[in-house]
Enzyme design. Structure first.
Site, PDB file in Angstrom:
ATOM      1  N   ASN A 200       0.871  -1.177   0.000  1.00 42.65           N
ATOM      2  CA  ASN A 200       0.000   0.000   0.000  1.00 42.65           C
ATOM      3  C   ASN A 200       0.906   1.225   0.000  1.00 42.65           C
ATOM      4  O   ASN A 200       1.487   1.567   1.016  1.00 42.65           O
ATOM      5  CB  ASN A 200      -0.895  -0.026   1.250  1.00 42.65           C
ATOM      6  CG  ASN A 200      -1.727   1.232   1.388  1.00 42.65           C
ATOM      7  OD1 ASN A 200      -1.789   2.054   0.464  1.00 42.65           O
ATOM      8  ND2 ASN A 200      -2.374   1.390   2.537  1.00 42.65           N
ATOM      9  N   TRP A 201       0.987   1.850  -1.153  1.00 50.79           N
ATOM     10  CA  TRP A 201       1.918   2.987  -1.279  1.00 50.79           C
ATOM     11  C   TRP A 201       1.395   4.246  -0.592  1.00 50.79           C
ATOM     12  O   TRP A 201       2.128   5.214  -0.446  1.00 50.79           O
ATOM     13  CB  TRP A 201       2.169   3.303  -2.760  1.00 50.79           C
ATOM     14  CG  TRP A 201       2.944   2.270  -3.503  1.00 50.79           C
ATOM     15  CD1 TRP A 201       3.299   1.018  -3.088  1.00 50.79           C
ATOM     16  CD2 TRP A 201       3.479   2.409  -4.834  1.00 50.79           C
ATOM     17  NE1 TRP A 201       4.005   0.368  -4.064  1.00 50.79           N
ATOM     18  CE2 TRP A 201       4.130   1.205  -5.155  1.00 50.79           C
ATOM     19  CE3 TRP A 201       3.450   3.425  -5.779  1.00 50.79           C
ATOM     20  CZ2 TRP A 201       4.766   0.998  -6.377  1.00 50.79           C
ATOM     21  CZ3 TRP A 201       4.067   3.224  -7.001  1.00 50.79           C
ATOM     22  CH2 TRP A 201       4.721   2.020  -7.297  1.00 50.79           C
ATOM     23  N   LYS A 202       0.116   4.245  -0.244  1.00 54.22           N
ATOM     24  CA  LYS A 202      -0.520   5.433   0.350  1.00 54.22           C
ATOM     25  C   LYS A 202      -0.291   6.654  -0.563  1.00 54.22           C
ATOM     26  O   LYS A 202      -0.212   6.478  -1.778  1.00 54.22           O
ATOM     27  CB  LYS A 202      -0.005   5.654   1.772  1.00 54.22           C
ATOM     28  CG  LYS A 202      -0.145   4.373   2.613  1.00 54.22           C
ATOM     29  CD  LYS A 202       0.050   4.560   4.085  1.00 54.22           C
ATOM     30  CE  LYS A 202      -0.122   3.226   4.803  1.00 54.22           C
ATOM     31  NZ  LYS A 202      -0.015   3.329   6.236  1.00 54.22           N
TER      32      LYS A 202
ATOM     33  N   HIS B 180      -9.401   1.240   4.981  1.00 49.29           N
ATOM     34  CA  HIS B 180      -8.111   1.376   5.667  1.00 49.29           C
ATOM     35  C   HIS B 180      -8.294   2.311   6.865  1.00 49.29           C
ATOM     36  O   HIS B 180      -9.106   3.245   6.813  1.00 49.29           O
ATOM     37  CB  HIS B 180      -7.064   1.938   4.692  1.00 49.29           C
ATOM     38  CG  HIS B 180      -5.693   1.892   5.259  1.00 49.29           C
ATOM     39  ND1 HIS B 180      -5.218   2.852   6.124  1.00 49.29           N
ATOM     40  CD2 HIS B 180      -4.696   0.985   5.117  1.00 49.29           C
ATOM     41  CE1 HIS B 180      -3.976   2.533   6.494  1.00 49.29           C
ATOM     42  NE2 HIS B 180      -3.643   1.400   5.890  1.00 49.29           N
TER      43      HIS B 180
ATOM     44  N   GLU C  98      -6.668   4.705   7.869  1.00 50.02           N
ATOM     45  CA  GLU C  98      -6.493   6.130   7.550  1.00 50.02           C
ATOM     46  C   GLU C  98      -7.761   6.702   6.909  1.00 50.02           C
ATOM     47  O   GLU C  98      -8.095   7.864   7.118  1.00 50.02           O
ATOM     48  CB  GLU C  98      -5.254   6.310   6.658  1.00 50.02           C
ATOM     49  CG  GLU C  98      -3.976   6.128   7.480  1.00 50.02           C
ATOM     50  CD  GLU C  98      -2.814   5.497   6.740  1.00 50.02           C
ATOM     51  OE1 GLU C  98      -2.797   5.500   5.506  1.00 50.02           O
ATOM     52  OE2 GLU C  98      -1.919   4.966   7.440  1.00 50.02           O
TER      53      GLU C  98
ATOM     54  N   GLU D 116      -5.234  -4.747  10.675  1.00 57.34           N
ATOM     55  CA  GLU D 116      -4.179  -3.759  10.860  1.00 57.34           C
ATOM     56  C   GLU D 116      -4.401  -3.026  12.171  1.00 57.34           C
ATOM     57  O   GLU D 116      -5.217  -2.090  12.237  1.00 57.34           O
ATOM     58  CB  GLU D 116      -4.204  -2.738   9.709  1.00 57.34           C
ATOM     59  CG  GLU D 116      -3.924  -3.338   8.355  1.00 57.34           C
ATOM     60  CD  GLU D 116      -3.347  -2.288   7.403  1.00 57.34           C
ATOM     61  OE1 GLU D 116      -2.263  -2.522   6.866  1.00 57.34           O
ATOM     62  OE2 GLU D 116      -3.974  -1.232   7.220  1.00 57.34           O
TER      63      GLU D 116
ATOM     64  N   GLY E 298       2.862   2.460  10.760  1.00 57.80           N
ATOM     65  CA  GLY E 298       3.795   3.573  10.595  1.00 57.80           C
ATOM     66  C   GLY E 298       4.547   3.935  11.868  1.00 57.80           C
ATOM     67  O   GLY E 298       5.174   4.982  11.953  1.00 57.80           O
TER      68      GLY E 298
ATOM     69  N   SER F  68       3.685  -2.033  10.258  1.00 55.14           N
ATOM     70  CA  SER F  68       5.143  -2.132  10.405  1.00 55.14           C
ATOM     71  C   SER F  68       5.704  -3.501   9.996  1.00 55.14           C
ATOM     72  O   SER F  68       6.603  -4.035  10.650  1.00 55.14           O
ATOM     73  CB  SER F  68       5.567  -1.768  11.831  1.00 55.14           C
ATOM     74  OG  SER F  68       5.198  -0.438  12.125  1.00 55.14           O
TER      75      SER F  68
ATOM     76  N   GLY G  48       2.997  -1.039   4.262  1.00 55.51           N
ATOM     77  CA  GLY G  48       3.003   0.386   3.947  1.00 55.51           C
ATOM     78  C   GLY G  48       4.411   0.851   3.620  1.00 55.51           C
ATOM     79  O   GLY G  48       4.930   0.632   2.520  1.00 55.51           O
ATOM     80  N   GLY G  49       5.057   1.483   4.587  1.00 55.01           N
ATOM     81  CA  GLY G  49       6.363   2.107   4.384  1.00 55.01           C
ATOM     82  C   GLY G  49       7.380   1.236   3.657  1.00 55.01           C
ATOM     83  O   GLY G  49       8.059   1.695   2.724  1.00 55.01           O
TER      84      GLY G  49
HETATM   85  P1  13P Z   1       3.245   0.510   7.644  1.00 55.14           P
HETATM   86  O1  13P Z   1       3.736  -0.770   7.042  1.00 55.14           O
HETATM   87  O2  13P Z   1       3.958   1.722   7.153  1.00 55.14           O
HETATM   88  O3  13P Z   1       3.154   0.417   9.144  1.00 55.14           O
HETATM   89  O4  13P Z   1       1.717   0.700   7.126  1.00 55.14           O
HETATM   90  C1  13P Z   1       0.838  -0.349   7.239  1.00 55.14           C
HETATM   91  C2  13P Z   1      -0.373  -0.050   6.473  1.00 55.14           C
HETATM   92  O5  13P Z   1      -1.127   0.836   6.833  1.00 55.14           O
HETATM   93  C3  13P Z   1      -0.617  -0.800   5.242  1.00 55.14           C
HETATM   94  O6  13P Z   1      -1.897  -0.581   4.751  1.00 55.14           O
END
Ligand code: 13P
Length: 251
Positions: free
Chosen positions: A9-11, A95, A97, A167, A173, A213, A234-235
């Site tokens: 997930n590149w956000k 998600h 967010e 999640e 993050g 993470s 994510g990251g």
């Molecule tokens: P991180 O891997 O950056 O913690 O993000 C997780 C995430 O929200 C994937 O959708």
């Protein structure tokens, strides 16, 4: 029996140039990799280019959100058909967010899930508790309500075409991953809930991803748990070497 799925997930990250570089690198490194399904979810602006670059590749394309209406006066929104048309086969829905920053409710998630399925997109439906809820011992209660409302009225055929992602919001993050045991406890609860709502066969077929993470160093331990079927990353999905290592360490 359940093939692992590793989803990036590149956000809200990567310009077109950066997206192209990252995709070209992933294609090169993962060209023959068949043991896990691999998915990237770039921002809307990069989907078209990503689709061109991923033709005849083992890496699938997904979006990070959609709106449930087919078309019309919904300024700023993107429809399921538009995502299908641009080459997406998956879409992330609900998600944390989206839930926490953009106030999406379980009812929104339910509408979006049904719209995705109608357009033959595989929804990755996200659930997870915030830190206060975990500390108050309410994790299972929170996840149960999210499941009940977000998956309301989905029939067996629809749920079989869906993916669920757990999640924990406190792990997103933050560098603070849930322990494999903490992840397994909730994943097992989700699978049991699916068994009770549908049947054992259905519950055994559905993939439940862990997100929060995920790194090259922790994916193996997470995947060693019975009910963890992949990662929503994510990251670490923004760096080719990390994402490739996560994919390779997942099997
Ligand atoms: P991180 O891997 O950056 O913690 O993000 C997780 C995430 O929200 C994937 O959708």
């Amino acid at each position: 029996m359940r093939k692992p799925l590793i989803a990036g997930n590149w956000k809200m990250n990567n310009t077109l140039f950066q997206a192209r570089e990252l995709i070209n690198s992933l294609r090169r490194e993962l060209i023959d990799f068949e043991d896990a399904d691999i998915l990237i979810c770039p921002p809307f602006t990069a989907l078209s280019d990503a689709n061109d670059l991923l033709i005849e590749s083992n890496i699938k394309l997904g979006a990070q959100n959609l709106y449930w209406q087919e078309k019309g006066a919904f300024t700023g929104e993107v429809s399921p058909l538009m995502l299908k048309d641009i080459g997406c086969s998956y879409v992330i829905i609900g998600h944390s967010e989206r839930r926490n920053i953009f106030s999406e409710t379980n009812q929104d998630v339910n509408r979006k899930t049904k719209a995705a399925l109608s357009a033959e997109l595989t929804p990755i439906i996200c659930v997870g508790e915030v830190l206060d809820e975990r500390e108050a011992g309410k994790t299972i209660e929170v996840v149960k309500k999210q499941l009940e409302e977000s998956l309301a009225d989905l029939d067996e055929e629809q749920i079989l075409k869906s993916v669920i992602a757990y999640e924990p919001v406190w792990a997103i993050g933050t560098g603070k991953t849930a322990t494999p045991q903490q992840a397994q406890e909730v994943h097992k609860f989700i699978r049991t809930w699916l068994k009770d709502k549908y049947c054992i066969d259905v519950s055994q077929q559905i993939r439940i991803l862990y997100g929060g993470s995920v790194k090259p160093s922790n994916i193996k331990d997470l995947m060693s748990e019975d009910d963890v079927d992949g990662g929503l990353v994510g990251g670490a999905s923004l760096d080719s070497a990390s994402f490739v290592e996560i994919v390779k360490n997942s099997v």
